[in-house]
Scaffold this motif. Sequence first.
Motif, PDB file in Angstrom:
ATOM      1  N   VAL B  84      25.845  66.684   2.270  1.00  0.00           N
ATOM      2  CA  VAL B  84      26.014  65.943   1.025  1.00  0.00           C
ATOM      3  C   VAL B  84      24.746  66.109   0.202  1.00  0.00           C
ATOM      4  O   VAL B  84      23.643  65.802   0.669  1.00  0.00           O
ATOM      5  N   SER B  85      24.924  66.612  -0.998  1.00  0.00           N
ATOM      6  CA  SER B  85      23.761  66.866  -1.845  1.00  0.00           C
ATOM      7  C   SER B  85      24.114  66.508  -3.276  1.00  0.00           C
ATOM      8  O   SER B  85      25.152  66.927  -3.787  1.00  0.00           O
ATOM      9  N   ASP B  86      23.271  65.697  -3.889  1.00  0.00           N
ATOM     10  CA  ASP B  86      23.536  65.303  -5.275  1.00  0.00           C
ATOM     11  C   ASP B  86      22.218  64.861  -5.894  1.00  0.00           C
ATOM     12  O   ASP B  86      21.481  64.069  -5.288  1.00  0.00           O
ATOM     13  N   PRO B  87      21.888  65.365  -7.059  1.00  0.00           N
ATOM     14  CA  PRO B  87      20.605  64.993  -7.666  1.00  0.00           C
ATOM     15  C   PRO B  87      20.470  63.480  -7.825  1.00  0.00           C
ATOM     16  O   PRO B  87      19.368  62.926  -7.764  1.00  0.00           O
ATOM     17  N   LEU B  99      25.213  53.832   2.456  1.00  0.00           N
ATOM     18  CA  LEU B  99      26.473  53.783   1.704  1.00  0.00           C
ATOM     19  C   LEU B  99      27.073  55.184   1.574  1.00  0.00           C
ATOM     20  O   LEU B  99      28.256  55.405   1.842  1.00  0.00           O
ATOM     21  N   VAL B 100      26.233  56.148   1.180  1.00  0.00           N
ATOM     22  CA  VAL B 100      26.727  57.519   1.013  1.00  0.00           C
ATOM     23  C   VAL B 100      27.212  58.078   2.346  1.00  0.00           C
ATOM     24  O   VAL B 100      28.266  58.707   2.431  1.00  0.00           O
ATOM     25  N   LEU B 101      26.426  57.823   3.390  1.00  0.00           N
ATOM     26  CA  LEU B 101      26.803  58.343   4.709  1.00  0.00           C
ATOM     27  C   LEU B 101      28.117  57.713   5.178  1.00  0.00           C
ATOM     28  O   LEU B 101      28.966  58.392   5.768  1.00  0.00           O
ATOM     29  N   ALA B 102      28.296  56.424   4.903  1.00  0.00           N
ATOM     30  CA  ALA B 102      29.537  55.750   5.305  1.00  0.00           C
ATOM     31  C   ALA B 102      30.736  56.401   4.625  1.00  0.00           C
ATOM     32  O   ALA B 102      31.776  56.635   5.250  1.00  0.00           O
ATOM     33  N   LYS B 103      30.570  56.693   3.354  1.00  0.00           N
ATOM     34  CA  LYS B 103      31.664  57.363   2.624  1.00  0.00           C
ATOM     35  C   LYS B 103      31.943  58.741   3.224  1.00  0.00           C
ATOM     36  O   LYS B 103      33.085  59.183   3.319  1.00  0.00           O
ATOM     37  N   ALA B 104      30.843  59.425   3.590  1.00  0.00           N
ATOM     38  CA  ALA B 104      31.016  60.763   4.158  1.00  0.00           C
ATOM     39  C   ALA B 104      31.747  60.689   5.502  1.00  0.00           C
ATOM     40  O   ALA B 104      32.607  61.514   5.807  1.00  0.00           O
ATOM     41  N   ILE B 105      31.399  59.680   6.293  1.00  0.00           N
ATOM     42  CA  ILE B 105      32.073  59.509   7.600  1.00  0.00           C
ATOM     43  C   ILE B 105      33.559  59.248   7.381  1.00  0.00           C
ATOM     44  O   ILE B 105      34.425  59.805   8.066  1.00  0.00           O
ATOM     45  N   THR B 106      33.848  58.421   6.410  1.00  0.00           N
ATOM     46  CA  THR B 106      35.249  58.134   6.094  1.00  0.00           C
ATOM     47  C   THR B 106      35.950  59.406   5.633  1.00  0.00           C
ATOM     48  O   THR B 106      37.096  59.669   5.990  1.00  0.00           O
ATOM     49  N   HIS B 107      35.223  60.201   4.846  1.00  0.00           N
ATOM     50  CA  HIS B 107      35.765  61.469   4.361  1.00  0.00           C
ATOM     51  C   HIS B 107      36.091  62.406   5.524  1.00  0.00           C
ATOM     52  O   HIS B 107      37.142  63.048   5.561  1.00  0.00           O
ATOM     53  N   ASP B 206      29.415  66.543  -2.950  1.00  0.00           N
ATOM     54  CA  ASP B 206      28.552  65.733  -3.803  1.00  0.00           C
ATOM     55  C   ASP B 206      29.150  64.334  -3.933  1.00  0.00           C
ATOM     56  O   ASP B 206      30.171  64.028  -3.313  1.00  0.00           O
ATOM     57  N   LEU B 207      28.520  63.494  -4.712  1.00  0.00           N
ATOM     58  CA  LEU B 207      28.958  62.095  -4.774  1.00  0.00           C
ATOM     59  C   LEU B 207      30.391  61.974  -5.279  1.00  0.00           C
ATOM     60  O   LEU B 207      31.162  61.136  -4.819  1.00  0.00           O
ATOM     61  N   ALA B 208      30.742  62.847  -6.219  1.00  0.00           N
ATOM     62  CA  ALA B 208      32.092  62.793  -6.765  1.00  0.00           C
ATOM     63  C   ALA B 208      33.123  63.076  -5.686  1.00  0.00           C
ATOM     64  O   ALA B 208      34.175  62.425  -5.613  1.00  0.00           O
ATOM     65  N   ASP B 209      32.819  64.041  -4.820  1.00  0.00           N
ATOM     66  CA  ASP B 209      33.744  64.368  -3.734  1.00  0.00           C
ATOM     67  C   ASP B 209      33.979  63.157  -2.835  1.00  0.00           C
ATOM     68  O   ASP B 209      35.059  62.979  -2.273  1.00  0.00           O
TER      69      ASP B 209
END
Lengths: 713, 262
Positions: B84-87, B99-107, B206-209
Amino acid sequence: MWYALPVIGLLATVVGWSLLAWRVTSYVRGFRAGAAELPGSRTARPGARTATMLREFLAHTRLRRKPLVAVAHWLTMLSFLVLVLTLAQATGQLFSPSFELPVIGHFAPYAWLTEFFAWAGLLGILVLIAVRLVASRASLGRGSRFFGSHQWRARYVEATILLVCVAVLWLRGLEAALSERGAESASAELLFPSTAWIGSLYGGVTDAALDGWIGCLALFKILVSYAWMVVVSLTPTMGVAWHRFLAFPNLWFAKRPDGAPALGGLEPLVVGGQAVDLNDPATPDDVYEHLGVGYAAELTWRDLLSLTTCTECGRCQEVCPAWATGKALSPKLLVGALRDHAWAEWPVGSMGDAATPLVGGDAPWAVSPEALWACTTCGACTAICPVGVEHVDHVIDLRRRQVLGEAEFPAELGGAFRNLERRQNPWGLPGKKRLDWTAGLDFDVPVLGETVASLAEVDYLYWVGCAGAFDDRGQATARAFAELLHRAGVSFAVLGTAECCTGDPARRAGNESLFGDLAAGNVEVLNQAGATKIVVTCAHCFNSLAGEYGPFGGHYEVVHHTELLADLVEAGRLTPGDLPDEPLDAHGRSVKPSVTYQDPCYLGRHNGKYAAPRRVLGAIGNLELTEMASAGPNSVCCGAGGGRMWLEETEGTRLNQRRADQAAATGAGTIATACPFCAVMLGDAVAADSGSGTQVKDVAQLLLASIAGEGTP
Amino acid sequence: MKIVVLVKYVPDIEIGYEFTGQNTLDRSGAGLLSQLDEHPLEEARQLAEALDDVEVIALTLGPDDADEAVRRALQMGADAAFHVSDPAVAGSDAGATALVLAKAITHIGDVDLILTGAESADSGTRLVPVKLAALLGIPALTGASSLAVQPGGGAVTIERDEDAATLTLSAPLPALVSVTDKANEPAYPSAKAVMLARRKPVDELDLADLGVDASLVGAGAARVAVGSVTPNPPRAGGRKIPADGPDAIGQFIGLLREAGLV
């Protein structure tokens, strides 16, 4: 009943030669089943190869450390060749006691040659038997070079030669007696100059009895010879017997056609006869199953030939510093284990799933990891082997598999690998500290890309090496050398933070992948900088830069700092003075500074450079150079090579202590060396013995001290 | 069983580090996979070897350079990776990172076990694992010096070495476990593993994904502000007594006496 003689004799002849032919065929098949070598690597320059083979055959150069054995072996070896016709002679005598070889049977020079070499062979083998008995006496234990050799195989071969020589002479005596009774008695003196006296002992026996003696003795001789043929044919691992044939091809197919030992730069990783690039995504997958040597089937044909040629003479074991300090490694036993393993799974590669790994497996011939990782790759074994076994390459091949294929190696080495990956030096120190060594110099060391725009402006690129950059002693050497260059007016530049480890420790530890990364990176930097002439203060860096960067596109003129210093001194650009005297002796007399010199393995044995450091030391006015008992080509490893610098040494005694003791035995107050690894190892050893007062200095430091007259820096 | 190992690309702080004007760590130099993250990777590799049907996924949140950490994780046995990479993420605090990692895990979905290092080698807050577990609503077992998954994969048991005692803790899956450097000795990857790693899939997100609102992350959203950073002065160089100098031992003992140590 006399018909029995030719019947038994011919039967033995048929059995003996048939088995020999079968074994030779099976050898050829076995060797051919071995893995491929890099094309041309074993056949280029056939003329030089032939010259090397003949030189080792006739001049026995690698036996020079044991002159008595050399002479005895030379005579015994030639007697085997000369006396082979006496087998035909004896076969004829089974049929007719008065049989003589056609054409040469009455040719006096042939007779003299036969008699000379029969006596010479007898004398030679008696000496060799005595040498073996003395050198293998039980009280020596591990100290015997024959410890672990198959002694009864050797004794059997020795007994065969002894009996054959005796039988040849005895038979000739009987032939002399026979000819005395015939019409040609006048020629007996001429044809049997040294055996006629044996015949004279048979003056009283009847003609029939004399015939009987000849027939029986001829049969005895034949049975001894063919029994040998049967035994060796059934024992393919009996190098002590087979080397008389296999040493010839083994020497011919040597790694270095000119007969130099198989040291210096290593060959690239080869699988299936092709050099492997581990960073190339196009490298086929199955190549990754066969990196290095892990199973007997992965030994090349030359490996198999070389292993099978080993005579178990134990010269390698005798000079191995690991063995001498009580480690599990003996080069001889390692070679023997690989050989036994290979022939147990004969024909090589046919065992499939039943094959067992060469290292660490359950097979009785498995090489223990302790032995494999004890090797410092000092090359003493390879340099001394009379039949051209290439021990160091075997060790590297096995290590390559352990690291690249199995990821099995001592844990400390993992730390060194990670340091090399992350920080491009085995110490794991930050690259930005690479110029710290220059602090304290009263001139600026020119850095490429900072104070020097192009290497075209300077005479030399000085490759400092990681030890020069990060190790206290190495830094002192680097400072001394830079100071000398500065004083001599030699312009130079260093790469500074752009320099990385040459990859030597990774390569010697089998990590060809990491070595490849570092080498490729360095070549890119060097070529971009337009490097042509490079001077190095580290013997290991020298070896890599000079001998291992070619395949990466790096071709440079590399000189060791002692070579450059020797030239500068002789050209009058540096004028050595005196070193301060040592403390007065017990009688109040002044004592000249006494120095002994440690030949670094990777400068000396691996690259043949022995003279330059001695030229520098010899130029220092009052310096007394006392050589150690084993110096020059016979020098003994400090213990740091082969990646051992980064490994714990827990087994046996310490290599560096042993070498420091040998240096101390010269009475020298200073150990000079020309490699930072030697300096670290020997420095640690003398520091551990606080009473010794011995100091360890690089040749450059001593030269500078003599010039500066400020005492040793 | 699906195991996600969180890995972080960090500056090589063992050899020293510097701060930017914005009171954040200067990450412009060469970095590497946090050494502490090699332990959960090794743990996952061993689980995959011991159990059937284990899929190991490396997940990282970091700049493009973090490819380096992803590559290493794949060499060390992960089967696939998500990067996951986002400026917008730059300057995030532990909460936003979790928070971002949690979303990624859910993804990624259907994750049974999340393994992390004991802490990150650079910031070392130890907050992200527990925060992440809280966001996902799963149990967190921290500081594992050893780890075992029940046959059948119903639960995970760890041992945690504390000063006074060793605790054995267990929790039903899915769960999160942070693993210390005592758990194992990470294996050095073979050349074959390095080769195979080149072919393993890496999903760049990225965050949008992930459907994360960019305003919730980054320096602006940080709920903890770094007031100032004052690097400690370098340690004063100790006194050096050359071993080959005169009376080195005597000097050394003298110093110990002065300091009242002998």
